[in-house]
Design an enzyme around this catalytic site. Structure first.
Site, PDB file in Angstrom:
ATOM      1  N   GLU A   1       0.803  -1.223   0.000  1.00 58.70           N
ATOM      2  CA  GLU A   1       0.000   0.000   0.000  1.00 58.70           C
ATOM      3  C   GLU A   1       0.838   1.276   0.000  1.00 58.70           C
ATOM      4  OE1 GLU A   1      -2.809  -0.519   3.198  1.00 58.70           O
ATOM      5  OE2 GLU A   1      -3.741  -2.246   2.237  1.00 58.70           O
TER       6      GLU A   1
ATOM      7  N   GLU B   1      -6.787  -9.485  -3.134  1.00 56.39           N
ATOM      8  CA  GLU B   1      -7.518  -9.553  -1.861  1.00 56.39           C
ATOM      9  C   GLU B   1      -9.016  -9.351  -2.085  1.00 56.39           C
ATOM     10  OE1 GLU B   1      -5.837  -6.958   1.136  1.00 56.39           O
ATOM     11  OE2 GLU B   1      -3.781  -7.321   0.468  1.00 56.39           O
TER      12      GLU B   1
END
Length: 580
Positions: free
Chosen positions: A356, A457
């Protein structure tokens, strides 16, 4: 008009049209906050517009009407200008012609532009839909350069059973003093039928291949000795893997284990490999739980993705690491790299190196701009086997100014410029009310890097089981049909063992939800089987998904012979000689 007929008639109607009582030419738009509105007509110059969507490598010109319209959309040149804005929340608003229907996904699309206004750099423009005067239900965002137009898109849905009384759309975002322009805004209910039809055709082109089996067993008269024999072809593995994250608690549950082993090809550890988990207290390192999960996967023949070496978001960094700075932090980073990567050298096909980075910069802010690339370079030096991934969220959703596909591509380009061996792009896929062509647009933009893309995800959250199943199908079909995507990982599948609520494929009692049944149905749809008889020339033809197959040939004497073969990607038919 009957209710069902009315619903059919309005499906796909633009709710920003047909509701205008004004006589000032503003087509129903009104100021939101402090600003003045005016109407203008101008044909944007070609260099002011984003480039049109290019045909991807898999396209053969056989687009259906829905896809052709998506590629051909052009602005009209008529727009409304909001000037003299005093705050970033100031802008335009207007009522929708009718309130959105509950549990129906709507797509927002249009063109927006910004002036310079003395504020430097690009500006985020937001479009959002609010129901009953205050509650935001969704929208979209685009980052626009001053003097240019941006193609804005987004989505929303009212998930409650009770329909809202009213709805308005708002456009705002740039700093105070920056003029804001809106052109051709559309709010339409999504008709998934033509999109799914297009995706099935696209998947057939991208994931399938014609196969000709030449079965060599000659009789004395020169005729094939297997002509007329019964043949059965069974696909035992699809080359497009679909996996899931797993947890230590989950593998203690027999029903969890049963569903995972039967329905998933790959695994990733949800938390057990993260730095805050393996070293919650400085110097007390334990990989016991990670080892247990990896051993479980080894026993069941499931490859494991490495998630993750570092996490760039500060609140995901454990307190003792946050307390370090300078050389002490750098030493801790180096110890983590050496300890983790050397321990599992050769075990993982993929690593997510620094999770991220679009949403966090903890290590970069403290150790310099090159530290992210250093993490990639050092990981590859210690273990050259795995593909090294970037990984982030909201990239596919058009709702986050920090995570646009353009910014993701720029991040990858900067890493590569610094010598980072980036081997793949991960889009997480924590989606809400997904819209297929919005996901596809993001994938098209990421595909220009030439790197493989994985959905890493995936979960969809919807309390209504039918809605959840539809959402899951949309994302899976978009991923499966896109040539840049090489695999999908779900972020859990069983109630009580998932990060997000209302996302399960399997309830706590082990029963499949509607989403679980839809998932199983897609996996079956994407598995090719064929049966028939060998022709007079000793050939058997079929079209199948890329992957591994077993062929069973039953001879005239009743003997069953078996061989295994692989179907890989290719444009020409695959011709295989087989000796029986």
């Amino acid at each position: 008009m009957a209710f069902a007929e009315e619903e059919t008639a309005h499906f796909g109607m633009n709710l920003v049209e047909g509701h205008c009582d004004s006589e000032d030419g503003l087509a129903g738009w009104a100021p939101s906050g402090s600003c003045t509105l005016s109407e203008h007509a101008e044909d944007p110059a070609p260099d002011e517009l984003p480039p049109p969507l290019a045909a991807t490598a898999d396209d053969d010109g056989d687009d259906d009407e829905e896809e052709a319209a998506r590629r051909a959309r052009k602005p009209s040149g008529r727009y409304v200008l909001a000037a003299h804005r005093r705050d970033e929340k100031d802008g335009l608003c207007r009522a929708l012609s009718r309130a959105p229907r509950p549990k129906v996904t709507y797509r927002v699309a249009g063109w927006v532009g910004v002036g310079d206004g003395g504020a430097e750099g690009s500006h985020a423009v937001h479009v959002e839909v609010r129901v009953d005067d205050h509650r935001r239900v969704g929208g979209g965002v685009v980052v626009v350069e001053p003097g240019k137009w941006g193609d804005i898109k987004g989505s929303f849905r009212v998930d409650e059973d009770e329909p809202p009384r009213s709805a308005k759309v708002y456009v705002h975002g740039p700093p105070a003093g920056v003029d804001l322009k809106v052109m051709d805004l559309q709010v339409c209910a999504v008709n998934k039928i033509p999109r799914l039809r297009h995706l099935r055709k696209k998947a057939d082109r991208v994931r399938k291949r014609d196969v000709i089996l030449k079965l060599n067993s000659q009789a004395e008269d020169g005729v094939s000795g297997v002509a007329g024999a019964n043949i059965q072809v069974i696909q035992v593995q699809n080359s497009f893997p679909i996996g899931s994250c797993i947890t230590k608690a989950g593998i203690q549950n027999p029903e969890y284990v049963d569903f995972f082993t039967k329905h998933f090809d790959w695994a990733v550890l949800e938390n057990e490999l993260k730095w805050y988990y393996t070293e919650a207290v400085q110097g007390q390192v334990s990989y016991a739980d990670a080892d247990e999960l990896i051993d479980f996967c080894d026993r069941h023949g499931k490859p494991v993705r490495g998630h993750c070496i570092f996490w760039a978001v500060e609140n995901a960094v454990q307190p003792w690491v946050r307390a370090l700075n300078g050389d002490r932090l750098r030493a801790a980073v180096e110890a983590r790299l050496r300890g983790l990567v050397s321990r599992y050298a050769g075990r993982f096909p993929h690593y997510e190196v620094n999770n991220e980075m679009l949403h966090g910069a903890f290590f970069q802010q403290r150790l310099g701009d090159d530290v992210n690339a250093h993490m990639f370079r050092e990981t590859a030096r210690i273990d050259p086997a795995p593909a090294l991934f970037v990984n982030d969220y909201n990239v596919e959703s058009a709702n986050d100014p920090n995570a646009t596909p353009e910014k993701y591509v720029a991040l990858v380009t900067d890493l590569q410029r610094r010598g980072a061996p980036v081997g793949g792009i991960g889009i997480q896929g924590h989606v809400t009310h997904p819209v297929g062509d919005i996901i596809c647009d993001a994938l098209d933009k990421l595909a220009v890097t030439g790197l493989p893309v994985w959905v890493t995800e995936l979960d969809v959250s919807a309390a209504d089981e039918a809605v959840r199943a539809d959402d899951l199908e949309i994302v899976l079909r978009e991923a499966f049909a896109h040539p840049a995507v090489e695999g999908v990982m779900l972020w859990g599948f069983m109630q009580g063992h998932m990060w997000r609520s209302h996302g399960q494929l399997v309830n706590a009692d082990g029963k499949l939800t509607e989403a679980g049944s839809r998932f199983a149905g897609l996996r079956q749809e994407w598995t090719s089987h064929a049966r028939g008889k060998v022709d007079a020339n000793g050939k058997f033809k079929f079209r199948g998904f890329h992957g591994t197959y077993q062929v069973f040939l039953t001879t005239a004497a009743g003997e069953v012979k078996k061989q295994t073969f692989d179907v890989k990607k290719g444009d020409a038919p695959l011709v295989l000689d087989m000796n029986f």
